[in-house]
Design a protein around this motif. Structure first.
Motif, PDB file in Angstrom:
ATOM      1  N   GLN A  55       7.005  11.695  -2.383  1.00 23.86           N
ATOM      2  CA  GLN A  55       6.973  12.824  -1.461  1.00 23.86           C
ATOM      3  C   GLN A  55       6.147  12.381  -0.265  1.00 23.86           C
ATOM      4  OE1 GLN A  55       5.817  16.580  -3.115  1.00 23.86           O
ATOM      5  NE2 GLN A  55       5.530  17.502  -1.114  1.00 23.86           N
ATOM      6  N   ALA A  56       6.788  12.341   0.895  1.00 22.47           N
ATOM      7  CA  ALA A  56       6.098  11.905   2.105  1.00 22.47           C
ATOM      8  C   ALA A  56       5.209  13.038   2.600  1.00 22.47           C
ATOM      9  CB  ALA A  56       7.107  11.514   3.175  1.00 22.47           C
ATOM     10  N   ILE A  57       3.922  12.732   2.741  1.00 21.87           N
ATOM     11  CA  ILE A  57       3.008  13.745   3.275  1.00 21.87           C
ATOM     12  C   ILE A  57       2.558  13.378   4.684  1.00 21.87           C
ATOM     13  CG2 ILE A  57       2.243  14.535   1.015  1.00 21.87           C
ATOM     14  CD1 ILE A  57      -0.296  12.879   1.399  1.00 21.87           C
ATOM     15  N   ALA A  58       2.907  12.156   5.116  1.00 21.85           N
ATOM     16  CA  ALA A  58       2.588  11.730   6.483  1.00 21.85           C
ATOM     17  C   ALA A  58       3.587  10.663   6.909  1.00 21.85           C
ATOM     18  CB  ALA A  58       1.168  11.181   6.558  1.00 21.85           C
ATOM     19  N   MET A  59       3.931  10.701   8.191  1.00 16.64           N
ATOM     20  CA  MET A  59       4.784   9.671   8.788  1.00 16.64           C
ATOM     21  C   MET A  59       3.932   8.959   9.836  1.00 16.64           C
ATOM     22  SD  MET A  59       7.834  10.005   7.377  1.00 16.64           S
ATOM     23  CE  MET A  59       8.987   9.218   8.466  1.00 16.64           C
ATOM     24  N   VAL A  60       3.897   7.630   9.769  1.00 19.12           N
ATOM     25  CA  VAL A  60       3.057   6.843  10.660  1.00 19.12           C
ATOM     26  C   VAL A  60       3.949   5.872  11.434  1.00 19.12           C
ATOM     27  CG1 VAL A  60       1.126   5.222  10.788  1.00 19.12           C
ATOM     28  CG2 VAL A  60       1.144   7.009   9.025  1.00 19.12           C
ATOM     29  N   GLU A  61       3.807   5.890  12.763  1.00 20.43           N
ATOM     30  CA  GLU A  61       4.573   4.952  13.587  1.00 20.43           C
ATOM     31  C   GLU A  61       4.022   3.547  13.387  1.00 20.43           C
ATOM     32  OE1 GLU A  61       4.839   5.998  17.702  1.00 20.43           O
ATOM     33  OE2 GLU A  61       5.601   8.002  17.256  1.00 20.43           O
ATOM     34  N   THR A  62       4.928   2.615  13.120  1.00 18.44           N
ATOM     35  CA  THR A  62       4.534   1.213  12.952  1.00 18.44           C
ATOM     36  C   THR A  62       5.585   0.329  13.604  1.00 18.44           C
ATOM     37  OG1 THR A  62       5.681   0.982  10.843  1.00 18.44           O
ATOM     38  CG2 THR A  62       3.366   1.647  10.744  1.00 18.44           C
ATOM     39  N   GLU A  63       5.201  -0.880  13.861  1.00 18.14           N
ATOM     40  CA  GLU A  63       6.126  -1.853  14.449  1.00 18.14           C
ATOM     41  C   GLU A  63       7.074  -2.418  13.397  1.00 18.14           C
ATOM     42  OE1 GLU A  63       6.537  -2.626  17.667  1.00 18.14           O
ATOM     43  OE2 GLU A  63       5.026  -1.106  18.121  1.00 18.14           O
ATOM     44  N   GLY A  64       6.704  -2.331  12.163  1.00 14.87           N
ATOM     45  CA  GLY A  64       7.520  -2.903  11.087  1.00 14.87           C
ATOM     46  C   GLY A  64       8.721  -2.031  10.753  1.00 14.87           C
ATOM     47  N   VAL A 122       6.635   2.527   2.292  1.00 15.00           N
ATOM     48  CA  VAL A 122       5.445   3.240   1.840  1.00 15.00           C
ATOM     49  C   VAL A 122       4.232   2.466   2.335  1.00 15.00           C
ATOM     50  CG1 VAL A 122       4.103   3.987  -0.158  1.00 15.00           C
ATOM     51  CG2 VAL A 122       6.595   4.216  -0.172  1.00 15.00           C
ATOM     52  N   LEU A 123       3.401   3.141   3.131  1.00 16.94           N
ATOM     53  CA  LEU A 123       2.207   2.499   3.677  1.00 16.94           C
ATOM     54  C   LEU A 123       0.990   2.731   2.788  1.00 16.94           C
ATOM     55  CD1 LEU A 123       2.683   3.461   7.423  1.00 16.94           C
ATOM     56  CD2 LEU A 123       3.229   1.279   6.321  1.00 16.94           C
ATOM     57  N   ALA A 124       0.891   3.920   2.225  1.00 19.17           N
ATOM     58  CA  ALA A 124      -0.262   4.244   1.385  1.00 19.17           C
ATOM     59  C   ALA A 124       0.148   5.275   0.338  1.00 19.17           C
ATOM     60  CB  ALA A 124      -1.401   4.795   2.233  1.00 19.17           C
ATOM     61  N   VAL A 125      -0.443   5.136  -0.830  1.00 12.82           N
ATOM     62  CA  VAL A 125      -0.236   6.115  -1.899  1.00 12.82           C
ATOM     63  C   VAL A 125      -1.497   6.965  -1.966  1.00 12.82           C
ATOM     64  CG1 VAL A 125       0.160   6.457  -4.363  1.00 12.82           C
ATOM     65  CG2 VAL A 125       1.248   4.538  -3.184  1.00 12.82           C
ATOM     66  N   HIS A 126      -1.349   8.258  -1.715  1.00 13.42           N
ATOM     67  CA  HIS A 126      -2.497   9.164  -1.722  1.00 13.42           C
ATOM     68  C   HIS A 126      -2.733   9.760  -3.107  1.00 13.42           C
ATOM     69  CE1 HIS A 126      -2.642   8.838   2.610  1.00 13.42           C
ATOM     70  NE2 HIS A 126      -1.334   9.042   2.626  1.00 13.42           N
ATOM     71  N   GLN A 127      -1.653   9.892  -3.870  1.00 11.78           N
ATOM     72  CA  GLN A 127      -1.760  10.392  -5.242  1.00 11.78           C
ATOM     73  C   GLN A 127      -0.618   9.776  -6.041  1.00 11.78           C
ATOM     74  OE1 GLN A 127      -0.816  14.594  -6.046  1.00 11.78           O
ATOM     75  NE2 GLN A 127      -2.791  14.713  -7.099  1.00 11.78           N
ATOM     76  N   PRO A 187       6.014  13.545  -8.220  1.00 12.92           N
ATOM     77  CA  PRO A 187       6.278  12.460  -7.268  1.00 12.92           C
ATOM     78  C   PRO A 187       4.972  11.884  -6.725  1.00 12.92           C
ATOM     79  CG  PRO A 187       6.633  14.577  -6.221  1.00 12.92           C
ATOM     80  CD  PRO A 187       6.335  14.860  -7.667  1.00 12.92           C
ATOM     81  N   SER A 188       5.036  10.642  -6.283  1.00 17.10           N
ATOM     82  CA  SER A 188       3.886  10.026  -5.620  1.00 17.10           C
ATOM     83  C   SER A 188       3.762  10.627  -4.229  1.00 17.10           C
ATOM     84  CB  SER A 188       4.087   8.514  -5.487  1.00 17.10           C
ATOM     85  OG  SER A 188       4.149   7.910  -6.748  1.00 17.10           O
ATOM     86  N   MET A 189       2.539  10.978  -3.836  1.00 18.50           N
ATOM     87  CA  MET A 189       2.277  11.483  -2.486  1.00 18.50           C
ATOM     88  C   MET A 189       1.974  10.268  -1.616  1.00 18.50           C
ATOM     89  SD  MET A 189       2.606  14.648  -2.833  1.00 18.50           S
ATOM     90  CE  MET A 189       2.585  15.915  -4.053  1.00 18.50           C
ATOM     91  N   VAL A 190       2.807  10.038  -0.598  1.00 19.31           N
ATOM     92  CA  VAL A 190       2.711   8.796   0.160  1.00 19.31           C
ATOM     93  C   VAL A 190       2.767   9.030   1.669  1.00 19.31           C
ATOM     94  CG1 VAL A 190       3.744   7.427  -1.698  1.00 19.31           C
ATOM     95  CG2 VAL A 190       5.214   8.423   0.056  1.00 19.31           C
ATOM     96  N   SER A 191       2.248   8.033   2.393  1.00 13.50           N
ATOM     97  CA  SER A 191       2.450   7.942   3.838  1.00 13.50           C
ATOM     98  C   SER A 191       3.570   6.941   4.045  1.00 13.50           C
ATOM     99  CB  SER A 191       1.187   7.435   4.542  1.00 13.50           C
ATOM    100  OG  SER A 191       0.158   8.386   4.436  1.00 13.50           O
ATOM    101  N   VAL A 192       4.473   7.264   4.969  1.00 13.12           N
ATOM    102  CA  VAL A 192       5.665   6.452   5.176  1.00 13.12           C
ATOM    103  C   VAL A 192       5.724   5.992   6.630  1.00 13.12           C
ATOM    104  CG1 VAL A 192       8.192   6.453   5.020  1.00 13.12           C
ATOM    105  CG2 VAL A 192       6.850   7.796   3.405  1.00 13.12           C
ATOM    106  N   SER A 193       6.205   4.765   6.816  1.00 12.11           N
ATOM    107  CA  SER A 193       6.328   4.232   8.172  1.00 12.11           C
ATOM    108  C   SER A 193       7.563   4.808   8.854  1.00 12.11           C
ATOM    109  CB  SER A 193       6.429   2.707   8.130  1.00 12.11           C
ATOM    110  OG  SER A 193       7.620   2.318   7.473  1.00 12.11           O
ATOM    111  N   LYS A 194       7.439   4.927  10.183  1.00 14.43           N
ATOM    112  CA  LYS A 194       8.606   5.312  10.970  1.00 14.43           C
ATOM    113  C   LYS A 194       8.617   4.449  12.220  1.00 14.43           C
ATOM    114  CE  LYS A 194       6.634   9.163  13.604  1.00 14.43           C
ATOM    115  NZ  LYS A 194       6.799  10.555  13.974  1.00 14.43           N
ATOM    116  N   ALA A 195       9.779   4.299  12.775  1.00 15.62           N
ATOM    117  CA  ALA A 195       9.923   3.464  13.966  1.00 15.62           C
ATOM    118  C   ALA A 195       9.188   4.126  15.131  1.00 15.62           C
ATOM    119  CB  ALA A 195      11.395   3.281  14.302  1.00 15.62           C
ATOM    120  N   PRO A 196       8.579   3.319  16.001  1.00 16.37           N
ATOM    121  CA  PRO A 196       7.877   3.900  17.149  1.00 16.37           C
ATOM    122  C   PRO A 196       8.876   4.528  18.119  1.00 16.37           C
ATOM    123  CG  PRO A 196       7.862   1.505  17.266  1.00 16.37           C
ATOM    124  CD  PRO A 196       8.496   1.875  15.961  1.00 16.37           C
ATOM    125  N   LYS A 197       8.378   5.512  18.849  1.00 14.70           N
ATOM    126  CA  LYS A 197       9.224   6.140  19.863  1.00 14.70           C
ATOM    127  C   LYS A 197       9.526   5.107  20.933  1.00 14.70           C
ATOM    128  CE  LYS A 197       7.509  10.795  19.212  1.00 14.70           C
ATOM    129  NZ  LYS A 197       6.837  11.924  19.805  1.00 14.70           N
TER     130      LYS A 197
END
Length: 171
Positions: free
Chosen positions: A127-136, A141-146, A158-168
């Motif tokens: 379960q994505a709880i945050a989306m983080v812009e990255t170059e990759g 999955v960037l980080a597992v919060h739970q 579900p695992s609570m995670v931060s997920v990468s997204k393409a930069p604007k």
């Protein structure tokens, strides 16, 4: 001379009466068999309901027994006095041992943490709880919060995670 014996009306009535009695006896036998079968079915239904209720009530019995050492360990840790760095280190070691006991108990019940594998976001497990812009690459999955957990092949949480997204796109 052919003499045919004719039955008298009273003999015919007696024969018919005997036949009626015979049919009544058979009907009573069938009725008793039917009632006995109904009683057997009702007893079987009640026995099945009892088994289902017992299974529901005691399904976690073995799992609960596996958790008792974990509870004992936590109670022991709480009862221990904590003074100084050495006591804190011992407390930490005790907590790590307790976590190991707990993980073993979960494993015996078929409960396991969700492994990240190659780190791709899986909406069935995460379960994505945050989306983080990255170059990759996006959707990593960037980080597992739970941690998430599965029981055999069923998702418990579900695992609570931060997920990468393409930069604007640059403007």
């Amino acid at each position: 001379m052919n003499e045919e014996k004719e039955e008298s009306p009273s003999t015919e009535a007696e024969g018919a009466g005997a036949e009626v009695v015979n049919w009544e006896e058979r009907a009573e036998t069938y009725r008793n068999d039917y009632l006995r079968a109904l009683a057997d079915i009702e007893n079987l239904r009640k026995r099945h309901e009892k088994q289902v209720e017992d299974a529901r009530n005691y399904a976690v019995d073995r799992f609960a027994r596996e958790l008792l050492p974990v509870v004992d360990s936590l109670e022991l840790a709480l009862a221990s006095p904590v003074e100084g760095a050495e006591s804190i280190a011992l407390l930490r070691q005790g907590l790590e041992n307790t976590l190991t006991l707990f993980a073993k108990a979960l494993g015996k019940a078929g409960i396991a943490p969700i492994e990240m594998g190659e780190g791709r976001f899986d909406p069935h497990l995460h379960q994505a709880i945050a989306m983080v812009e990255t170059e990759g690459e996006a959707n990593r999955v960037l980080a597992v919060h739970q941690k998430g957990y599965v029981m055999h092949d069923r998702l418990l949480r579900p695992s609570m995670v931060s997920v990468s997204k393409a930069p604007k796109a640059a403007q």
